[in-house]
Enzyme design. Structure first.
Site, PDB file in Angstrom:
ATOM      1  N   ASP A  91      89.991 -28.183  39.036  1.00 43.22           N
ATOM      2  CA  ASP A  91      89.960 -29.645  39.139  1.00 43.22           C
ATOM      3  C   ASP A  91      89.249 -30.157  40.378  1.00 43.22           C
ATOM      4  O   ASP A  91      89.496 -31.279  40.842  1.00 43.22           O
ATOM      5  CB  ASP A  91      91.384 -30.203  39.073  1.00 43.22           C
ATOM      6  N   ASP A 126      90.371 -30.232  29.847  1.00 43.61           N
ATOM      7  CA  ASP A 126      90.245 -31.099  31.020  1.00 43.61           C
ATOM      8  C   ASP A 126      88.988 -30.792  31.828  1.00 43.61           C
ATOM      9  O   ASP A 126      88.420 -31.678  32.476  1.00 43.61           O
ATOM     10  CB  ASP A 126      91.442 -30.940  31.961  1.00 43.61           C
TER      11      ASP A 126
END
Length: 380
Positions: free
Chosen positions: A87, A148
Site C-alpha cells: 500500500d 486493492d
C-alpha cells in the site's frame, strides 16, 4: 447540493487539523477516529484530504498541515516494518506526489520516486507479480496478490514517466494483467485475493481476506477494480483495461440496493442489520468519474453510468454524510472496515472520507485527486 457537501467536508477537515495534531486518523469507534503516529496503511488518505482542501480553498493552514504529513512520510521511509506491504502507493501518491503535483517541490518528487523503489521491493520475478503482504517466502502470505493493489500501480506508472525507467511500467502492467486475468471473474464480479505458487508462479486459486466467502464479491474490492483499471487505462491506453473497468462498474451498479449505497459484500444477506460500506460507494463514485473521462460520447453505457454515479453520490450526501452534525469528525457514516474480523463496523473510514471528497470535487470542480500528473504548468 455538491457545493454544500464540499463546504461541509472542508469545514470538518479544518476542525480536524487541530483535533488530530501530528497524528493520523485511521477508522473510528463510536464516532471518534483512532489516531496513529503514521504507522498504518491508511495514513495517506488524511494527507490527500488536506491537499484536496488546499487545492479547493487555497488556505495556507491546509498546506501547512499537509506539508507536515509529507515530512512524516519522509521519516517513515526509513522504518522498514511500517512499509512491509504493497500500500505504498496509497501512502505516497496522496502525500508526496500530491505535494509535487501542487507545488513542484523537487524534494517531494524524489521522495515519491523512493516510494516507487520501495514498492518495487515487493516485485516477485519468478511469478511476475507484486506480493501484497509479508516477506519473500512467507508461508501464509507469499504468492498473494489483492485487487486493492490496482490503486498502487499509478505510483509505478508515474515513476516510469518521470525517470524513463521502464522497470516500473513493466511491473505495473504485469500486475494489472494478472489482476484482470485472475481476480476478475467471468460474470464481472471479482475475487479479493488470488494465490500463486511462489517457486513456479503457477496460479493456485482465488480467495478472500475481508469478503463474505472466498467466492463472494467484496464491494470495496470491486470498487478498487473499477477505479484501478480505469487508471491503468489512463497510463497505458490498453482498451482491455477500459473494458474491464466498465464491466466491473456495471456489475457494481446492477447489484446495489434501493438507496444505491453498497452493503459490505454483494453476496452478504441484504437485510436490516447487515453492515453497509459507504466507503465502497465513495470509491466507486470517484472511479466511475475517472472511467467516464475515457468513454466516448456515443458509448452505449455512458448515460447509464453517468446517471448511476450522480444518484449514488447524491444518496451518500443525503443519507450517509454527516452534514447534519457540524461537530462530527468524519464525513461519511456507515462505513465498514473488516466485517468478518468484527473491526469498525458502521463507522467512519478515512479512505471513505477521502474518496467522498475527491468524487465531489471531480464532479463540481474537475479536481481529480493525485493519481496522475496534471497538464504542464499546473505546479505553482
Amino acid at each position: 447540493m455538491w457545493q454544500n457537501a464540499i463546504e461541509d467536508a472542508v469545514a470538518k477537515t479544518r476542525n480536524n487539523i487541530k483535533r488530530f495534531g501530528d497524528l493520523f486518523p485511521h477508522v473510528s469507534q463510536q464516532g471518534i477516529y483512532e489516531l496513529n503516529p503514521n504507522t498504518d496503511w491508511t495514513n495517506g488518505f488524511w494527507s490527500g484530504l488536506l491537499w484536496l482542501c488546499y487545492e479547493y480553498t487555497g488556505e495556507p493552514q491546509f498546506k501547512e498541515a499537509a506539508d507536515r504529513t509529507v515530512a512524516g512520510m519522509r521519516r517513515r521511509m526509513d522504518v522498514k516494518e511500517v512499509l512491509a506491504h504493497h500500500d505504498i502507493g496509497f501512502l505516497y501518491s496522496l502525500s508526496a506526489k500530491a505535494a509535487w503535483i501542487l507545488t513542484g517541490d523537487e524534494g517531494t518528487r524524489e521522495l515519491t520516486i523512493q516510494a516507487a523503489d520501495k514498492l518495487m521491493e515487493r516485485w516477485r520475478e519468478q511469478g511476475q507479480y507484486l506480493q501484497a503482504w509479508g516477506p519473500v517466502g512467507d508461508e501464509q502470505e507469499g504468492g498473494r496478490i489483492i485487487i486493492d493493489c490496482l490503486m498502487n500501480l499509478p505510483l509505478l506508472y508515474w515513476a516510469a514517466e518521470l525517470t524513463g525507467d521502464e522497470r516500473y511500467r513493466h511491473a505495473a502492467i504485469q500486475q494489472a494483467d494478472k489482476s484482470r486475468r485472475y481476480l476478475v471473474r467471468g460474470d464481472d464480479s471479482s475475487y479479493h485475493t488470488f494465490f500463486f505458487n511462489q517457486e513456479t508462479g503457477e496460479p493456485i486459486g482465488g480467495a478472500t481476506h475481508q469478503g463474505f466467502t472466498n467466492g463472494s464479491t467484496w464491494t470495496r474490492g470491486q470498487a478498487w477494480g473499477i477505479y484501478g483499471f480505469a487508471l491503468s487505462y489512463r497510463y497505458t491506453r490498453d482498451p482491455l483495461y477500459l473494458d474491464t473497468s466498465k464491466r466491473l462498474a456495471r456489475f457494481f451498479i446492477d447489484h446495489l440496493p434501493e438507496d444505491l449505497v453498497a452493503y459490505w459484500d454483494f453476496n452478504a444477506p441484504q437485510q436490516p442489520g447487515t453492515p453497509r460500506d459507504s466507503s465502497a460507494s465513495a470509491i466507486a463514485a470517484a472511479g466511475l468519474l475517472e472511467l467516464l473521462l475515457h468513454l466516448p460520447a456515443d458509448d452505449s453505457d455512458r448515460h447509464e453510468l453517468e446517471q448511476a454515479v450522480i444518484r449514488s453520490l447524491a444518496s451518500l450526501v443525503e443519507r450517509y454524510s454527516t452534514m447534519d452534525d457540524p461537530d462530527a469528525e468524519g464525513l461519511l457514516n456507515h462505513g465498514s472496515y473488516h466485517v468478518r474480523g468484527n473491526l469498525s463496523l458502521d463507522d467512519y473510514m478515512i479512505w471513505g472520507d477521502y474518496f467522498y471528497l475527491e468524487a465531489l470535487l471531480r464532479l463540481e470542480r474537475g479536481i481529480p485527486g493525485y493519481w496522475y500528473e496534471r497538464a504542464a504548468g499546473d505546479h505553482e
